[in-house]
Design a protein around this motif. Structure first.
Motif: not given
Length: 226
Positions: A91-100
């Motif tokens: 949950v702490g890494a969701l903003d770090a992945v590509p939008e797709e």
């Protein structure tokens, strides 16, 4: 105390030791890492590692010109570690992945949480989340850790990962209560293979081929399988 993929923050003395043992050309990158307050990652122990030491590593962002990574492996004293956490929760890494990937990965995290399964992340996705540097490439995998406590959790987790692997580049490991870890795809395939199939189990201090049944006995209900 320590497990592979744990995150550790070093004392001043720890950083001095890491820097002193690093190649000259890597020291400026290490200084920037230290000054930013980013953690090192626990890796598999080396041969002859003392009981008072822990093996750690640093993976710098891929170079723009060729995609290569500077990786540094070292060892520090346990007293050089001022803080330790387990691998970064997904949950702490969701903003770090590509939008797709983001919506599909958020659904995976929510479904896992709803099933009582906590997923953690390591590798390029975790490093991008922790540092804000550019690690994730189009060819990157999403390396996840599943830590089941029971056979039911194990099978539910494997089914969940397999279902979401159809839309996400999922990889990673199942970590059993005794610390041994197996690639989740390999473990799932072993359950569908002939009896006696062995899987590669990685622990902090050694790697060995084992039968899945041996790993399952470490789960809360594993002893009830026979």
């Amino acid at each position: 105390m320590f497990a592979r993929h744990d995150l550790v923050w070093l004392t001043h003395r720890g950083w001095d030791r890491v820097r002193a043992g690093a190649p000259q050309e890597a020291r400026s990158a290490l200084d920037a890492w230290r000054d930013a307050g980013w953690p090192a990652v626990v890796r598999r122990a080396e041969t002859a590692l003392a009981a008072s030491e822990v093996a750690i590593g640093f993976a710098m962002p891929p170079r723009e010109e060729d995609g290569g990574k500077l990786r540094l492996a070292c060892r520090v004293e346990l007293s050089d570690v001022k803080r330790r956490t387990r691998a970064l929760p997904l949950v702490g890494a969701l903003d770090a992945v590509p939008e797709e990937w983001r919506d599909a990965l958020a659904r995976l995290e929510q479904e896992a949480a709803g099933a009582g399964l906590g997923l953690a992340v390591y590798g390029s996705v975790a490093l991008e989340a922790l540092t804000g540097q550019h690690y994730v490439r189009p060819e990157s995998d999403i390396d996840l850790l599943l830590r089941p406590l029971s056979r039911a959790q194990l099978m539910a987790g494997l089914d969940l990962l397999n279902a979401h692997a159809a839309s996400l580049p999922l990889d990673g490991e199942v970590v059993f209560p005794d610390g041994r870890a197996v690639a989740w795809k390999e473990l799932r395939a072993a359950f569908e293979s002939a009896p006696g199939t062995r899987v590669l189990a990685k622990a902090l201090e050694r790697v060995a081929l084992v039968k899945p049944e041996e790993l399952i006995t470490t789960l809360e209900d594993g002893a009830c399988l026979n």
